[in-house]
Design an enzyme around this catalytic site. Structure first.
Site, PDB file in Angstrom:
ATOM      1  N   LYS A 188      15.518 -43.642 -83.910  1.00 39.44           N
ATOM      2  CA  LYS A 188      16.572 -43.399 -84.896  1.00 39.44           C
ATOM      3  C   LYS A 188      17.455 -44.618 -85.121  1.00 39.44           C
ATOM      4  O   LYS A 188      17.910 -44.861 -86.248  1.00 39.44           O
ATOM      5  CB  LYS A 188      17.427 -42.209 -84.489  1.00 39.44           C
ATOM      6  CG  LYS A 188      18.285 -42.444 -83.262  1.00 39.44           C
ATOM      7  CD  LYS A 188      19.149 -41.242 -82.955  1.00 39.44           C
ATOM      8  CE  LYS A 188      20.019 -41.499 -81.748  1.00 39.44           C
ATOM      9  NZ  LYS A 188      20.898 -42.669 -81.921  1.00 39.44           N
ATOM     10  N   THR A 189      17.720 -45.396 -84.058  1.00 40.95           N
ATOM     11  CA  THR A 189      18.561 -46.584 -84.230  1.00 40.95           C
ATOM     12  C   THR A 189      17.884 -47.586 -85.148  1.00 40.95           C
ATOM     13  O   THR A 189      18.530 -48.215 -85.997  1.00 40.95           O
ATOM     14  CB  THR A 189      18.862 -47.230 -82.861  1.00 40.95           C
ATOM     15  OG1 THR A 189      19.478 -46.264 -82.011  1.00 40.95           O
ATOM     16  CG2 THR A 189      19.802 -48.420 -83.021  1.00 40.95           C
ATOM     17  N   ASP A 212      25.833 -41.962 -87.096  1.00 40.08           N
ATOM     18  CA  ASP A 212      24.831 -41.866 -86.042  1.00 40.08           C
ATOM     19  C   ASP A 212      25.288 -40.834 -85.002  1.00 40.08           C
ATOM     20  O   ASP A 212      26.474 -40.567 -84.864  1.00 40.08           O
ATOM     21  CB  ASP A 212      24.656 -43.244 -85.393  1.00 40.08           C
ATOM     22  CG  ASP A 212      23.423 -43.318 -84.519  1.00 40.08           C
ATOM     23  OD1 ASP A 212      22.558 -42.425 -84.635  1.00 40.08           O
ATOM     24  OD2 ASP A 212      23.309 -44.271 -83.731  1.00 40.08           O
ATOM     25  N   GLU A 213      24.349 -40.271 -84.263  1.00 40.30           N
ATOM     26  CA  GLU A 213      24.642 -39.278 -83.211  1.00 40.30           C
ATOM     27  C   GLU A 213      25.524 -38.143 -83.752  1.00 40.30           C
ATOM     28  O   GLU A 213      26.492 -37.710 -83.119  1.00 40.30           O
ATOM     29  CB  GLU A 213      25.326 -39.945 -82.009  1.00 40.30           C
ATOM     30  CG  GLU A 213      24.533 -41.072 -81.369  1.00 40.30           C
ATOM     31  CD  GLU A 213      23.349 -40.585 -80.549  1.00 40.30           C
ATOM     32  OE1 GLU A 213      23.104 -39.375 -80.537  1.00 40.30           O
ATOM     33  OE2 GLU A 213      22.675 -41.427 -79.935  1.00 40.30           O
ATOM     34  N   ARG A 223      14.259 -38.357 -70.731  1.00 41.92           N
ATOM     35  CA  ARG A 223      14.585 -39.723 -70.296  1.00 41.92           C
ATOM     36  C   ARG A 223      13.375 -40.369 -69.623  1.00 41.92           C
ATOM     37  O   ARG A 223      13.336 -41.578 -69.442  1.00 41.92           O
ATOM     38  CB  ARG A 223      15.741 -39.735 -69.287  1.00 41.92           C
ATOM     39  CG  ARG A 223      17.080 -39.159 -69.721  1.00 41.92           C
ATOM     40  CD  ARG A 223      17.548 -39.697 -71.034  1.00 41.92           C
ATOM     41  NE  ARG A 223      17.160 -38.801 -72.108  1.00 41.92           N
ATOM     42  CZ  ARG A 223      17.205 -39.121 -73.404  1.00 41.92           C
ATOM     43  NH1 ARG A 223      17.592 -40.330 -73.762  1.00 41.92           N
ATOM     44  NH2 ARG A 223      16.850 -38.256 -74.331  1.00 41.92           N
ATOM     45  N   GLN A 280      19.907 -32.344 -78.738  1.00 42.23           N
ATOM     46  CA  GLN A 280      20.584 -33.229 -77.783  1.00 42.23           C
ATOM     47  C   GLN A 280      22.113 -33.121 -77.896  1.00 42.23           C
ATOM     48  O   GLN A 280      22.830 -34.037 -77.505  1.00 42.23           O
ATOM     49  CB  GLN A 280      20.148 -34.684 -77.995  1.00 42.23           C
ATOM     50  CG  GLN A 280      18.686 -34.920 -77.694  1.00 42.23           C
ATOM     51  CD  GLN A 280      18.310 -36.385 -77.688  1.00 42.23           C
ATOM     52  OE1 GLN A 280      18.659 -37.138 -76.792  1.00 42.23           O
ATOM     53  NE2 GLN A 280      17.602 -36.802 -78.725  1.00 42.23           N
TER      54      GLN A 280
END
Length: 766
Positions: A53-54, A233-234, A645, A264
């Site tokens: 996504k970044t 973002d986020e 993770r 998330q």
């Protein structure tokens, strides 16, 4: 792609024909490229864990500038940490240097930027100081007297949560935060006092910005005219107040694009509302949804286990991650007797990975746990085995006493109305100023609000102290005079009307006393710390920690050296510290050390490790027994975050017995373990009786009773071994076997059809 308004995504615009696609776009997959090209309608990019996504959001910024010809200054990109904002800016500039002119900030940083320029509309001077939680607690202690610190922290947390939800003291919804009428009154008094001081807390950075924009159409219009593109973002971490800010910034002609993952959203305790992302298509009519399902981090085996848990949540938009790296080892579920064996198991895993022709690095491993208190057994075991480790989530740099003291001096220098900073350092070290004297100065400053028509001395504690100086006892007068002189000295340094004193030569062999301010603002920091007596105070107050405390003060001075020795430099320094503290990325390994990471599930967000062990997967630990409804769904998302993770290997541990609240007690496997299809796991150890039969069923109780009425959790007494409990009931050819663990550490197994006279069942849930 979901098309809420029908048809193709609006304005894929200058989609570059095949063969003409620049190299920076060629590396994107189809879904990522579609998200970058999208234009026109509001867009939600639903980005799964490890889906890049970044890369998408930074590429989109560069694409809008390069291919669509947008003015970089018309782009506002918002995220949640300063580190993420810096990374976003850096990666976008690598594609197009002009991206550096776009505004990329955190929500709170944007609020601070706005209020520095428009704060007068909210009754603020541009030199306001940002209060942290400790400052808020200190201010509350002056309002709610004779109240212990724990209660003050609870009230402060309630006020912070109220501002996250955009509630004022008069809001009807405030009862959802704290229904006690006293809370509403305290909140109102806190706001009045904070306004009189002229400072803000973190919630104000968002709340006051929204209020100014709502009350001043011209100001809002100017911002909306400037920012024609807003990227967030986020977005799953946004709270209600941040959503309200987004609405005020997004003008009719704005293109808004948010990136996030409903699976998330794990920061509800900070005010994050998963509804913001779930309801985005309804709140921004005609919005499109583009899903990024390709996971480039974990293997298929790991994703299956993670997805099987979060898929049970009802409140989710839904997506199925597809692993770029197919196959992989099955996650291992290990059933262990107790937390000591759990620590030993983890240590043995790590040591085994270090053997062979291609040994793993210590830093390949992360041990995850639900609460910080669970780290103790791992730390003890690792110390005994000489396994290097770091604990993420310990006391942070800016929370240390000596650093808070130094920052209070700097804050009071900036704003002499800052009551909290004044009370912290005016008599530290002792200057003969008792509480009564300090209270009288504060009262004098508060009363001065009505005595000065021009407002020059409004709530000015320094001016009030000068007025009262002749009336003080000799010792207090001397101490206060020294403090006031220190403030004059600091302002003279900032104004450039005097230079720093020559550094004193340290005594031979005692270099720890040599705090130095070499460049920029560091000269001011060292001058204030030394001349105030704080350096000596911390040197002699705790001899064991003296060296470390002085090193910490020196590190603060080192950080200040990057700022100019002027009032603007000091303001920027304090502002950046407070913004960093709000969501400090404590997981960053600044020294690049090769160590095993001990970390809570919450702190793993945004990180990845080759090998992950998720520990303490027992009911009552993770999830806690009080978690139901939305809270339980967030716990499932937290499990999902932890599992995703892992890059190569994932391990899950569950103990039959754990020391909790000062005593040992039996536990049962986490509900989440029963929600995973056993076929996707490799199970080792001794599963509790009935576990395999009920796995995947999602039942909450999981307590199976064996022949003879024995069940896991029963408490027993044995004539020879004392008190204990049933830790497992397992199947065998002869029938169910009952396993007991006693407080002495002794274990005992017997067929459930047999019970010796020396053994007595005395209760349940030991």
């Amino acid at each position: 792609m979901d098309k809420k308004s029908g048809g193709r995504a609006s304005g894929s615009g200058r989609e570059i024909p095949g063969g003409d696609i620049p190299s920076y776009l060629e590396i994107l997959n189809d879904e990522q490229r579609e998200a970058v090209f999208h234009w026109g309608r509001p867009l939600l990019i639903l980005a799964g864990a490890g889906s890049g996504k970044t890369r998408v959001i930074t590429t989109k910024i560069a694409y809008l500038i390069r291919e669509r010809g947008l003015d970089p200054r018309s782009i506002l990109a918002v995220t949640f940490t300063n580190k993420a904002a810096r990374e976003m800016a850096g990666r976008a500039r690598l594609i197009d240097e002009r991206a550096g002119d776009a505004m990329m900030r955190t929500f709170h940083s944007f609020g601070a930027w706005f209020l520095r320029r428009n704060g007068a509309l909210a009754g603020l001077d541009s030199s306001f100081v940002i209060y942290d939680e400790d400052d808020s607690v200190s201010l509350l202690s002056t309002i709610v007297e004779d109240t212990n610190k724990a209660e003050l922290r609870r009230i402060a947390a309630g006020i912070a949560r109220a501002k996250d939800y955009f509630f004022s003291p008069g809001s009807a919804g405030l009862d959802l935060i704290d229904h006690h009428p006293r809370f509403r009154k305290i909140y109102a008094q806190y706001e009045e006092r904070l306004g009189a001081i002229g400072n803000v807390d973190f919630g104000d950075l968002i709340k006051k910005t929204v209020e100014v924009l709502r009350d001043n159409g011209a100001v809002a219009g100017r911002l909306q005219d400037r920012f024609r593109v807003i990227l967030v973002d986020e977005y799953q971490d946004a709270n209600i107040a941040q959503f309200e800010l987004l609405k005020e910034l997004a003008g009719p002609a704005a293109y808004i694009c948010v990136v996030g993952d409903d699976d998330q959203s794990i920061y509800r305790f900070r005010g994050a509302e998963v509804r913001n992302i779930l309801e985005f298509p309804e709140r921004f009519q005609g919005a499109d949804i583009i899903r990024l399902p390709r996971n480039y981090r974990s293997t298929t085996a790991i994703l299956r286990a993670a997805a099987s848990v979060v898929a049970r949540n009802r409140s989710r938009l839904g997506k199925e991650l597809v692993a770029h790296r197919e196959g992989g080892k099955k996650p291992v579920l290990s059933f262990l007797p107790d937390q000591d064996e759990e620590a030993s198991f983890c240590a043995s895993l790590i040591e085994a990975s270090r053997a062979g022709t291609a040994p793993a690095r210590w830093s390949d491993w992360a041990i995850l746990y639900r609460t910080n208190a669970q780290s103790l057994s791992f730390e003890t075991e690792f110390l005994h085995r000489a396994i290097p480790y770091r604990v993420v989530g310990s006391l942070k740099f800016y929370e240390r006493e000596e650093i808070k003291d130094a920052l209070a001096l700097l804050s009071f220098l900036v704003n002499p109305r800052d009551e909290i900073a004044f009370r912290r350092v005016v008599n530290k070290p002792a200057r003969g100023l008792g509480k009564a004297t300090v209270d009288r100065i504060v009262e004098e400053a508060l009363n001065s609000r009505e005595d000065n028509e021009d407002g020059a001395d409004r709530c000015n504690l320094e001016a009030a102290a000068r007025r009262l100086l002749p009336e003080m006892a000799p010792k207090a007068r001397k101490g206060m005079g020294e403090f006031l002189s220190l403030m004059e000295e600091g302002r003279a340094l900032l104004a450039g009307t005097r230079g720093p004193k020559k550094p004193e030569k340290p005594e031979t062999g005692d270099s720890r006393e040599d705090l130095r301010g070499a460049e920029g603002l560091s000269v001011l920091v060292v001058t204030l710390v030394k001349d105030s007596g704080l350096a000596d105070y911390h040197r002699f107050h705790d001899e064991i920690e003296a060296v470390q405390r002085l090193n910490n003060l020196q590190e603060l001075a080192n950080a200040a050296s990057e700022y100019s020795a002027a009032m603007d430099g000091l303001l920027q320094f304090l502002e950046n510290i407070e913004l960093d503290r709000s969501l400090e990325d404590s997981s960053e390994n600044k020294n690049g050390e090769n160590q095993v990471t001990l970390i809570t599930f919450h702190n793993t967000k945004g990180l990845e490790f080759r090998r992950v062990v998720m520990t303490g997967l027992e009911q009552g630990i993770f999830p806690r027994d009080d978690k139901e409804g939305e809270d339980l769904e967030e716990e499932r998302r937290l499990f999902y975050v932890g599992a995703t993770r892992a890059i190569d290997e994932l391990y899950l541990t569950s103990c039959a017995w754990r020391r909790l609240y000062g005593r040992g007690q039996s536990t049962e496997p986490s509900l989440f373990l029963r929600e995973i299809d056993p076929s996707v796991l490799r199970i080792i150890g001794d599963p509790p009786f009935g576990f395999k039969r009920s796995s995947g069923g999602g039942t909450r109780s999981g307590r199976d009773t064996a022949e003879g009425g024995w069940r896991r959790g029963d408490r027993v007494y044995h004539d020879d071994y004392g008190y204990g409990g049933v830790v497992a009931v397992r199947e065998s050819e002869e029938g169910p076997v009952v396993e007991l663990l006693f407080e002495s550490g002794k274990t005992l197994r017997f067929l459930s059809s047999f019970q010796g006279r020396s053994l007595v069942k005395i209760g349940k849930d030991y």
